[in-house]
Scaffold this active site. Sequence first.
Site, PDB file in Angstrom:
ATOM      1  N   VAL A  73      27.126  39.545 -25.049  1.00 52.92           N
ATOM      2  CA  VAL A  73      26.308  38.567 -25.769  1.00 52.92           C
ATOM      3  C   VAL A  73      26.980  37.217 -25.656  1.00 52.92           C
ATOM      4  CG1 VAL A  73      25.369  37.879 -28.016  1.00 52.92           C
ATOM      5  CG2 VAL A  73      25.484  40.308 -27.414  1.00 52.92           C
ATOM      6  N   ALA A 118      31.345  34.275 -27.069  1.00 54.41           N
ATOM      7  CA  ALA A 118      30.721  35.445 -26.443  1.00 54.41           C
ATOM      8  C   ALA A 118      31.466  36.697 -26.911  1.00 54.41           C
ATOM      9  CB  ALA A 118      30.774  35.329 -24.922  1.00 54.41           C
ATOM     10  N   LYS A 119      30.913  37.834 -26.665  1.00 51.33           N
ATOM     11  CA  LYS A 119      31.590  39.096 -26.986  1.00 51.33           C
ATOM     12  C   LYS A 119      30.939  40.210 -26.180  1.00 51.33           C
ATOM     13  CE  LYS A 119      34.864  40.604 -29.780  1.00 51.33           C
ATOM     14  NZ  LYS A 119      36.059  39.879 -30.262  1.00 51.33           N
ATOM     15  N   GLY A 120      31.719  41.252 -25.895  1.00 50.43           N
ATOM     16  CA  GLY A 120      31.165  42.377 -25.161  1.00 50.43           C
ATOM     17  C   GLY A 120      31.604  43.681 -25.788  1.00 50.43           C
ATOM     18  N   ASP A 159      40.102  43.229 -26.701  1.00 57.32           N
ATOM     19  CA  ASP A 159      39.767  43.354 -28.126  1.00 57.32           C
ATOM     20  C   ASP A 159      40.123  44.796 -28.504  1.00 57.32           C
ATOM     21  OD1 ASP A 159      38.322  41.876 -30.404  1.00 57.32           O
ATOM     22  OD2 ASP A 159      37.196  43.737 -30.339  1.00 57.32           O
TER      23      ASP A 159
END
Length: 429
Positions: A73, A118-120, A159
């Site tokens: 995202v 952003a992040k996944g 992360d």
Amino acid sequence: MSASSVSDLPSYLNPHDPGPWAIYLQQVDRVAPYLGSLAPLVGILKRPKRILVVDVPIRLDDGTMAHFEGYRVQHSLSRGPGKGGVRFHQDVTLSEVMALSAWMSIKSAAVNLPFGGAKGGIRFDPHQYSQAEIERITRRYTSEIHDIIGPHKDIPAPDVNTNAQIMAWMMDTYSMNEGGTNTGVVTGKPVSLGGSLGRIQATGRGVYVIACEAARESGIEIKGARIAIQGFGNVGGTAARLFHDAGAHVVAIYDHTGIVHAERGLNIPALLDHVQKTGGVAGAAGTETLSAQEFWSLPTDILIPAALEGQITEHNADLIHTRILVEGANGPTTPEADDIISAKGTVIVPDVVANAGGVTVSYFEWVQDFSSFFWTEQEINHRLEAMMRAAYAAMSSVARQHGVSLRTAAFIVACTRILEAHHVRGLYP
Ligand code: NAD
């Protein structure tokens, strides 16, 4: 949820259980009144710019096939490429990845990094799979999100349950598909592959620098200050060592094995050695044991939760007697606890600034990769300290100007910077 937040919920989230994204929307609603002429643009913060959901099929070691759901995202790219980690966890949801991507936009902007947010994530429990399977999952996921990541587009990082090795596989897969070596596509890489010196200690060092700034504003001398820390890993352990070296008395440490206390200050180097040998602080020589209730009740100058989220709640907030609470962990204080502690006059330094040292050195890693010229650890620490101090000053000045908490001020600073960038770029087409 407020009425405006409900109307902003996207159709793909369950309105009856919208998850962490709803918390983020409420936070944006709270700062909107402070955004002045930029307030009409606030809708841009309430929608992720781009969401990619991918199927990650791989062959398992036993020859059968399995499918995993992956996400990337990009909440905002207004100030620069997206930046944010990739999480491997069986409970990852789209709402969670959306909220984490938005909080990365806030964190990057609060520290004035030229990044968006952003992040996944991939929904699976890596502990149930072999290293070879995890490598195949990582590589296929990277290929599936290839089109939207890149050193100028979106830069993933480690992360929960991902690490330098996973970043090396992501970098290699991206590079193979591009037909050239692109180290700057991810950060948190091994130093042998374009990683940065000082990255491992960066978050703890940032926590220390920010705590010193807050202490200075409150008239507290670090030398001789009483400090308690929950978490003695990467973040808490580094911060504890820096406080100890500066002459502070770290009087209590709380980790997953127990709580140790020494009224005149713990011997932090000896405690770090003990943890290295035994895996936790419990049983360290020359310390006494405390209960959790006793730990939270200790009178201190600075209290640092640096372990897990949701540790300070309405159930223990009343016990807390500290002058400054510095959020080393992400989200350690619930909103109810925040109200109780703030009402006592305690200064709460929010996570988005307090633990931004890691993403700041990730930024340095990306810059070094572009120039293929690597800085000394001393240079990195020096630049990190300057950026953290500037971030604290910007947040503190807005808090004074509007008479709001540091948390609200950090959101005002960040949202203003994002919306200003959006405003001057203009609306395409
Ligand atoms: P870590 O795994 O190195 O250390 C975690 C510490 O928390 C350990 O000392 C562990 O014993 C302790 N702990 C775990 N469960 C506990 C429990 N139930 N009660 C008390 N203590 C417990 O992790 P870290 O990298 O130091 O991260 C700590 C926090 O900081 C996390 O919330 C993380 O999301 C956040 N954070 C880390 C970074 C980073 O760069 N490492 C950056 C931003 C935020």
